[in-house]
Design an enzyme around this catalytic site. Sequence first.
Site, PDB file in Angstrom:
ATOM      1  N   ASP A  12       2.997  -4.660   8.169  1.00 36.94           N
ATOM      2  CA  ASP A  12       1.712  -3.700   8.056  1.00 36.94           C
ATOM      3  C   ASP A  12       0.626  -4.923   7.972  1.00 36.94           C
ATOM      4  OD1 ASP A  12      -0.415  -2.812   7.114  1.00 36.94           O
ATOM      5  OD2 ASP A  12       0.514  -1.752   5.206  1.00 36.94           O
ATOM      6  N   CYS A  29      -4.849   2.511  -3.672  1.00 36.25           N
ATOM      7  CA  CYS A  29      -3.386   2.945  -3.063  1.00 36.25           C
ATOM      8  C   CYS A  29      -2.280   2.052  -3.256  1.00 36.25           C
ATOM      9  CB  CYS A  29      -3.964   3.317  -1.649  1.00 36.25           C
ATOM     10  SG  CYS A  29      -5.024   4.434  -1.322  1.00 36.25           S
ATOM     11  N   GLN A  75      -4.608  -5.349   6.819  1.00 35.55           N
ATOM     12  CA  GLN A  75      -5.375  -6.380   6.293  1.00 35.55           C
ATOM     13  C   GLN A  75      -5.540  -7.664   6.982  1.00 35.55           C
ATOM     14  OE1 GLN A  75      -7.970  -5.322   4.223  1.00 35.55           O
ATOM     15  NE2 GLN A  75      -7.088  -3.189   3.591  1.00 35.55           N
ATOM     16  N   HIS A  94       0.998  -1.307  -0.031  1.00 36.41           N
ATOM     17  CA  HIS A  94      -0.113   0.044  -0.137  1.00 36.41           C
ATOM     18  C   HIS A  94       0.971   1.158  -0.127  1.00 36.41           C
ATOM     19  CE1 HIS A  94      -2.826   2.808   1.876  1.00 36.41           C
ATOM     20  NE2 HIS A  94      -3.815   2.295   1.492  1.00 36.41           N
ATOM     21  N   LYS A 133     -10.658  -0.846  10.617  1.00 37.01           N
ATOM     22  CA  LYS A 133     -10.706  -1.820   9.722  1.00 37.01           C
ATOM     23  C   LYS A 133     -10.848  -3.163  10.564  1.00 37.01           C
ATOM     24  CE  LYS A 133      -7.268  -0.247   6.366  1.00 37.01           C
ATOM     25  NZ  LYS A 133      -8.156   0.284   5.381  1.00 37.01           N
TER      26      LYS A 133
HETATM   27  N1  C6P Z   1      -6.292   0.366   2.700  1.00 36.52           N
HETATM   28  C1  C6P Z   1      -8.319  -0.039   1.175  1.00 36.52           C
HETATM   29  O1  C6P Z   1      -9.430   0.346   0.878  1.00 36.52           O
HETATM   30  P1  C6P Z   1      -5.034   3.519   7.415  1.00 36.52           P
HETATM   31  O2  C6P Z   1      -5.582   4.324   6.176  1.00 36.52           O
HETATM   32  O3  C6P Z   1      -3.649   4.313   7.979  1.00 36.52           O
HETATM   33  O4  C6P Z   1      -6.146   2.900   8.101  1.00 36.52           O
HETATM   34  O5  C6P Z   1      -4.539   2.258   6.369  1.00 36.52           O
HETATM   35  C2  C6P Z   1      -3.771   2.425   5.528  1.00 36.52           C
HETATM   36  C3  C6P Z   1      -3.324   0.926   4.945  1.00 36.52           C
HETATM   37  C4  C6P Z   1      -2.142   0.379   4.956  1.00 36.52           C
HETATM   38  N2  C6P Z   1      -1.830  -0.860   4.499  1.00 36.52           N
HETATM   39  C5  C6P Z   1      -2.819  -1.672   4.046  1.00 36.52           C
HETATM   40  C6  C6P Z   1      -2.383  -3.018   3.577  1.00 36.52           C
HETATM   41  C7  C6P Z   1      -4.035  -1.146   3.863  1.00 36.52           C
HETATM   42  O6  C6P Z   1      -4.937  -1.867   3.143  1.00 36.52           O
HETATM   43  C8  C6P Z   1      -4.244   0.070   4.225  1.00 36.52           C
HETATM   44  C9  C6P Z   1      -5.715   0.851   3.967  1.00 36.52           C
HETATM   45  C10 C6P Z   1      -7.714   0.690   2.446  1.00 36.52           C
HETATM   46  O7  C6P Z   1      -7.556  -1.015   0.687  1.00 36.52           O
HETATM   47  C11 C6P Z   1      -7.724   2.292   2.240  1.00 36.52           C
HETATM   48  S1  C6P Z   1      -6.809   2.752   0.693  1.00 36.52           S
END
Ligand code: C6P
Length: 404
Positions: free
Chosen positions: A199, A363, A202, A122, A225
Amino acid sequence: MYDIQKIRADFPILGREVYGKPLVYFDNGATTQKPRCVVEAMSEEYYNVNANVHRGVHFLSTQATELHEGARETVRRFINARSTAEIIFTRGTTESINLVASCFGEAFMSEGDEVIVSEMEHHSNIVPWQLLAERKGIRLRVIPVTDAGELDMDALERLFSERTKIVSVTHVSNVLGTVNPVRRIIETAHAHNVPVMIDGAQSTPHFAVDVQELDADFYAFSGHKIYGPTGIGVLYGKEQWLDRMPPYMGGGEMIQSVSFESTTFNELPFKFEAGTPDYIAATGLARALDYVTALGMDQIFAHEQQLTRYAMEQLQTIDGMRIIGTATEHDAVVSFMLGDVHPLDVGTLLDRLGIAVRTGHHCAEPLMRSFGVPGTVRASFGLYNTTEEIDILVKGLRRVSQMF
Ligand code: C6P
């Protein structure tokens, strides 16, 4: 017993209609819906406890502090960290990774040093390292992804050099659904004396994570999430690293004493928590973690695996279907292209049928480029989704396919 109807009743929004159709919510990768108990725990604290934490001697402040530190203990237990000193509250995964890139980078990296990331990251796990590259002249090395959407593990071995200072990879791809072999990656990196940041945005919503068992050096995830509120996330870090890293931001809370000549910093984890924390969100997050723990992470995993397998099978019966990401270890995310219909058109038409999916590059632009697609349609599942909802998606996609 996984009583899906009882579970769904915990989430008021799932009873909504959009355009006169029952909502089918398949955008859980972006954010999950909230059970009533999470929202209630937060309003209960606002109505009956609210006071700033760690500051007052008065009754409410003490109670708010107990709730806040209790939430930290809930997070510690959830990921099986050794100590609450290793649990830092942040605004989310993005902030957690930025903190590590910035503070680890400051303490341990200099010009010419390298960070290993992967092609499926991401943007939150690419750009913070690029910012560090601009500041300090470090370099990014990238693990390639195979056609099936798996990390090329042979290539990883070749990417290590004496300049490698950290590996930072995602546990689960938000586009491909691939579950990466992070235990093996960590073992490989540690054999080179290199720490690993994972990370977990997910992964944590879908299966149990044990940071000690993984031996991860850093692990990040987002509250929103995992059925918790927005604006809160977690950075787990081993004390041995956090102790030697400088603070991320300066302000109240993170200091022991301040004078104009010099400042001494607070102990862990407070050294990394400048300013008033979002203690209400921390309470909501803890309630969400209690909720999924009570359902059972193993049960959630089994349910979502069944949904994912069913979705993969059913989607493949549609003309022109191309699934992007067919890894053997696959989690609750399915990305696809429908013939040459633009993902945005697919998403817009599905929306009219009450089906919420995400479309676009998610992203993860470098990954899109490597698959040669402008973007994908992505259905991502949560603990409350059903096979009947997948049937509605498949029927909707057949309609879209016929229209084009
Ligand atoms: N992905 C998706 O629709 P935040 O925004 O900080 O809570 O998470 C960022 C982030 C970081 N790593 C991974 C693997 C992610 O999937 C995400 C967030 C969302 O896939 C929003 S782009």
